[in-house]
Design an enzyme around this catalytic site. Structure first.
Site, PDB file in Angstrom:
ATOM      1  N   GLY A   1      35.032  11.823   4.330  1.00 12.06           N
ATOM      2  CA  GLY A   1      35.805  11.092   3.082  1.00 12.06           C
ATOM      3  C   GLY A   1      36.091   9.347   3.476  1.00 12.06           C
ATOM      4  O   GLY A   1      35.923   9.193   4.350  1.00 12.06           O
TER       5      GLY A   1
ATOM      6  N   THR B   1      38.708   7.950   2.798  1.00 12.12           N
ATOM      7  CA  THR B   1      39.853   7.793   3.407  1.00 12.12           C
ATOM      8  C   THR B   1      40.437   8.273   5.059  1.00 12.12           C
ATOM      9  O   THR B   1      40.933   7.636   5.729  1.00 12.12           O
ATOM     10  CB  THR B   1      40.766   7.813   2.997  1.00 12.12           C
TER      11      THR B   1
ATOM     12  N   LYS C   1      38.438  15.315   7.593  1.00 12.35           N
ATOM     13  CA  LYS C   1      38.823  16.503   7.829  1.00 12.35           C
ATOM     14  C   LYS C   1      38.076  17.928   8.351  1.00 12.35           C
ATOM     15  O   LYS C   1      37.274  17.332   8.337  1.00 12.35           O
ATOM     16  CB  LYS C   1      39.756  17.245   6.119  1.00 12.35           C
TER      17      LYS C   1
ATOM     18  N   TYR D   1      21.417  15.567 -11.121  1.00  8.26           N
ATOM     19  CA  TYR D   1      20.910  13.876  -9.794  1.00  8.26           C
ATOM     20  C   TYR D   1      19.457  13.682 -10.160  1.00  8.26           C
ATOM     21  O   TYR D   1      18.823  14.860  -9.724  1.00  8.26           O
ATOM     22  CB  TYR D   1      21.067  13.792  -9.083  1.00  8.26           C
TER      23      TYR D   1
ATOM     24  N   GLY E   1      27.088  12.185  -4.093  1.00  8.19           N
ATOM     25  CA  GLY E   1      27.849  12.025  -3.056  1.00  8.19           C
ATOM     26  C   GLY E   1      27.760  14.386  -2.881  1.00  8.19           C
ATOM     27  O   GLY E   1      28.305  15.189  -3.631  1.00  8.19           O
TER      28      GLY E   1
ATOM     29  N   ASP F   1      30.044  15.212  -1.148  1.00  3.54           N
ATOM     30  CA  ASP F   1      31.457  16.557  -1.763  1.00  3.54           C
ATOM     31  C   ASP F   1      31.549  16.489  -2.977  1.00  3.54           C
ATOM     32  O   ASP F   1      31.892  18.120  -2.948  1.00  3.54           O
ATOM     33  CB  ASP F   1      32.621  15.023  -1.004  1.00  3.54           C
ATOM     34  N   ARG F   2      30.792  15.476  -3.530  1.00  8.49           N
ATOM     35  CA  ARG F   2      30.564  16.585  -5.277  1.00  8.49           C
ATOM     36  C   ARG F   2      29.986  17.975  -5.296  1.00  8.49           C
ATOM     37  O   ARG F   2      30.112  18.485  -5.734  1.00  8.49           O
ATOM     38  CB  ARG F   2      30.353  15.307  -6.431  1.00  8.49           C
TER      39      ARG F   2
END
Length: 251
Positions: free
Chosen positions: A8, A10, A13, A92, A99, A101-102
């Site tokens: 991610g 930040t 994980k 999209y 992304g 992650d999304r």
């Protein structure tokens, strides 16, 4: 047994999965990531496969892949956002621009039978996605997360100065609380507006799912029912890798 990676904005994980989480951890990008991963993975069993989802640059992906290779002598398979997978259809025009992650958060929600729903990722960015009951992604929004809003405001103004962390209040009588309250309430208001505007297209009031590092802090500010989701990217990776591995869930 698989090693799953969520890179991610930040932090990174990871989880070792064998029917459930056997071990898991996280490391921030402002730490010595290589050293931290070597220490965390030193005593882990060698996974059969390593699958990663990334929203960071190629350099950090290569850095992590090198640690995987050194620790386990395994290549890392990076999942790039597809047009359709695991019952979720990407809205999209260029599917790769959504992304990963999304996309994986929607895969996890779909696997849990939670559609129709709105998924809010509350981290460095605030992401919103609408997922219909049949797995159709209707699209979404991206805005700064509440922490980034505060940093941007303070960095762009000369006289908005704070000497302490602010509290989130309905109305503030000092600058620290006014900044914190404005940014966190702005995030909550955007989510609530998105839910309200998308509800007709989703067939009624959708379930709101909050994920990401700041989701728990934002939850009490929501005026619409919401639930927290943890490790949605990693859980989505489990679903995706089960569906695309020749050995299925045996890995």
């Amino acid at each position: 047994m698989r090693l799953l990676l969520d890179l991610g904005n930040t932090r990174l994980k990871w989880a070792l999965c064998d029917g459930g989480w056997q071990s898991q951890g996280a490391v921030s990008w402002n730490e010595d990531v290589v050293l931290a991963l070597h220490e965390a993975w030193r005593d882990l069993p060698v996974p059969i496969a390593v699958v990663g989802a990334s929203v960071v640059d190629a350099g950090r992906e290569a850095q992590v892949a090198a640690v995987v290779s050194a620790c386990f002598a395994r290549d890392t398979q990076w999942l790039r956002t597809p047009a359709e997978a695991c019952g979720v259809r990407n809205a999209y025009a260029d599917p790769s621009r959504l992304g990963v992650d999304r996309f994986l958060a929607m895969v996890a929600a779909r696997a849990d039978g939670l559609g129709p729903c709105v998924l809010a990722g509350v981290g460095t960015a605030l992401t919103l996605d609408a997922l219909a009951a049949d797995g159709l992604h209707l699209g979404g929004l991206i805005a700064p997360g509440p922490q980034l809003m505060q940093q941007s405001l303070l960095g762009a103004t000369a006289r908005v100065l704070v000497e302490r962390p602010g509290r989130v209040l309905d109305v503030a009588d000092n600058t620290p609380d006014a900044v914190a309250s404005g940014c966190w309430q702005a995030a909550a208001a955007l989510i609530e507006r998105f839910v309200a505007r998308l509800a007709p297209s989703l067939g009624g009031a959708p379930l709101l799912i909050l994920g990401g590092g700041d989701a728990e802090a934002l939850l009490p500010l929501m005026s619409v029912p919401a639930r927290l989701s943890t490790d949605s990217v990693l859980r989505g990776l489990v679903v995706w890798s089960d569906a695309h591995s020749p050995l299925g869930s045996a890995l």
